[in-house]
Design a protein around this motif. Structure first.
Motif, PDB file in Angstrom:
ATOM      1  N   SER A  64       0.788  -1.232   0.000  1.00  0.00           N
ATOM      2  CA  SER A  64       0.000   0.000   0.000  1.00  0.00           C
ATOM      3  C   SER A  64       0.817   1.278   0.000  1.00  0.00           C
ATOM      4  CB  SER A  64      -0.933   0.005   1.223  1.00  0.00           C
ATOM      5  OG  SER A  64      -0.202  -0.239   2.413  1.00  0.00           O
ATOM      6  N   ARG A  70       0.557  -0.501  -5.386  1.00  0.00           N
ATOM      7  CA  ARG A  70      -0.814  -0.600  -4.877  1.00  0.00           C
ATOM      8  C   ARG A  70      -1.703  -1.496  -5.745  1.00  0.00           C
ATOM      9  NH1 ARG A  70      -2.797   5.066  -2.026  1.00  0.00           N
ATOM     10  NH2 ARG A  70      -1.325   4.953  -0.269  1.00  0.00           N
ATOM     11  N   GLN A 102      -2.943  -4.723  -4.243  1.00  0.00           N
ATOM     12  CA  GLN A 102      -4.118  -4.803  -3.382  1.00  0.00           C
ATOM     13  C   GLN A 102      -5.333  -5.365  -4.114  1.00  0.00           C
ATOM     14  OE1 GLN A 102      -3.977  -1.251  -0.177  1.00  0.00           O
ATOM     15  NE2 GLN A 102      -3.801  -0.500  -2.278  1.00  0.00           N
ATOM     16  N   LEU A 111      -8.414   3.489  -0.365  1.00  0.00           N
ATOM     17  CA  LEU A 111      -9.311   2.504  -0.953  1.00  0.00           C
ATOM     18  C   LEU A 111     -10.769   2.891  -0.703  1.00  0.00           C
ATOM     19  CD1 LEU A 111      -7.593  -0.840   0.152  1.00  0.00           C
ATOM     20  CD2 LEU A 111      -7.653   0.102  -2.164  1.00  0.00           C
ATOM     21  N   ALA A 155     -13.642  -1.653  -2.374  1.00  0.00           N
ATOM     22  CA  ALA A 155     -12.319  -2.231  -2.616  1.00  0.00           C
ATOM     23  C   ALA A 155     -11.728  -2.778  -1.322  1.00  0.00           C
ATOM     24  CB  ALA A 155     -11.391  -1.184  -3.227  1.00  0.00           C
ATOM     25  N   LEU A 156     -11.933  -2.061  -0.226  1.00  0.00           N
ATOM     26  CA  LEU A 156     -11.430  -2.535   1.062  1.00  0.00           C
ATOM     27  C   LEU A 156     -12.159  -3.799   1.500  1.00  0.00           C
ATOM     28  CD1 LEU A 156      -9.560  -2.150   3.448  1.00  0.00           C
ATOM     29  CD2 LEU A 156     -11.196  -0.512   4.419  1.00  0.00           C
TER      30      LEU A 156
END
Length: 344
Positions: free
Chosen positions: A178, A186, A189, A224, A228-229
């Protein structure tokens, strides 16, 4: 207060107002301290043990990755009140990081912008230092990241090398996918890339373990979206990740004003005061989304004992500081420890 009013201005004056020089000199000096120096003994720390992802921490306040990348002052940090220490981010290959200047202080906002770029001496050098000098007297986390010159298609092998090299020494590993300062990082992720990476790291960890595998944590970006998280957390759950570190630095420049906004146009990750609220939001989201099952290390904008307390109230089990420590000194660690003492 003494640090903010006298020591920090003096350090900056003697270092030509270059925050990276201040950082380097501070770590170098701390590295000269003996383990458990008598003058510091018991002054900053608090005995307030907590057990999180199977590890016992003497207190809940940790040093975040980035301050002591190469583990040069490991025995000084417990004396300054830290209940755990995270070194790195370290990469398989030694690398100089991004061109200087790459570290900027925004005093008006208690903030810092950095685009360091994982400058470190490499995983093997850190392993050699730990083998020679030993670990600190508190749990040691090691943050691992991708070498800049390694393409994303080879990232898994790059991370796996660092994990193997440092496995005998880490009490936990933080997988840094991140940081905004390594191009393309990134993207790891994303569901597919993260699933492949965590799957391979967990398999490697089980192969290397002589007992329970070393806990693996994922450090997430504050930028995010909720969707997305949530997807990232699903991947973490699928692969048995032990915890999440929330959060890394942000690319947002919301809230900067005046002359600080001019500095704010520098590229890199913003940390400190502007991240306080967003870090708390992410911690709360992770806690709610996982039903409190996934331990969280809260990081980002911790500038007071109350900031740390609010992260715990939002769902974190531990907290980390870096920018707050750099700007306010070890008195902040003492304040946080005393504020959190006895928290349940």
């Amino acid at each position: 207060m003494l640090f903010e009013k006298l020591l920090r201005p003096t350090l900056y004056r003697l270092s030509g107002d270059d925050p990276e020089v201040v950082h380097e000199r501070t770590v170098r000096l701390l590295g000269l301290l003996p383990a458990d120096p008598p003058l510091l003994r018991g002054h900053y720390g608090v005995d307030d043990p907590a057990t999180v992802f199977g590890l016992r921490f003497p207190n809940r306040v940790g040093l975040a990755a980035g301050m002591d990348k190469d583990g040069r002052a490991l025995h000084a940090w417990p004396a300054l009140g830290f209940g755990f220490v995270e070194v790195g981010t370290v990469t398989r290959l030694a690398q100089p990081g991004n061109p200087k200047p790459r570290l900027f202080t925004l005093a008006e906002h208690d903030a810092v912008i950095n685009r360091m770029g994982f400058n470190n001496s490499g995983a093997d050098a850190l392993a050699a230092r730990l083998a020679a000098g030993g670990k600190p007297g508190v749990p040691l986390g090691i943050s691992i990241g991708k070498s800049k010159v390694v393409p994303l298609t080879e990232a898994v092998a790059d991370y796996r090398y660092s994990l193997r090299s440092l496995y005998p020494y880490a009490d936990y590993f933080a997988v840094n996918v991140s940081s905004p300062n390594t191009p393309g990082l990134r993207e790891l992720q994303d569901r597919g890339a993260l699933s492949e990476l965590l799957g391979e790291l967990q398999r490697t960890s089980r192969e290397l373990a002589t007992g329970e595998p070393t806990p693996l944590l994922v450090k997430v970006a504050p930028d995010l979206t909720d969707s997305a998280l949530a997807e990232l957390l699903e991947v973490c759950d699928e692969h048995g990740v032990a915890g999440v570190i929330a959060t890394n630095t942000t690319l947002s420049r919301a809230g900067l004003s005046g002359l600080e906004a001019v500095v704010g146009r520098e590229t890199g990750g913003l940390s400190g005061g502007p991240l306080t609220e967003r870090a708390r939001e992410v911690v709360r989201f992770v806690h709610t989304q996982t039903g409190g099952r996934l331990p969280i290390i809260g990081a980002g904008g911790v500038l007071s004992g109350q900031d740390a307390r609010r992260l715990l109230d939002a769902g974190a089990s531990l907290v980390q500081v870096y920018t707050g420590f750099a700007l306010k000194g070890p008195g902040l660690v003492r304040e946080i420890n005393r504020t959190l003492a006895g928290w349940r």
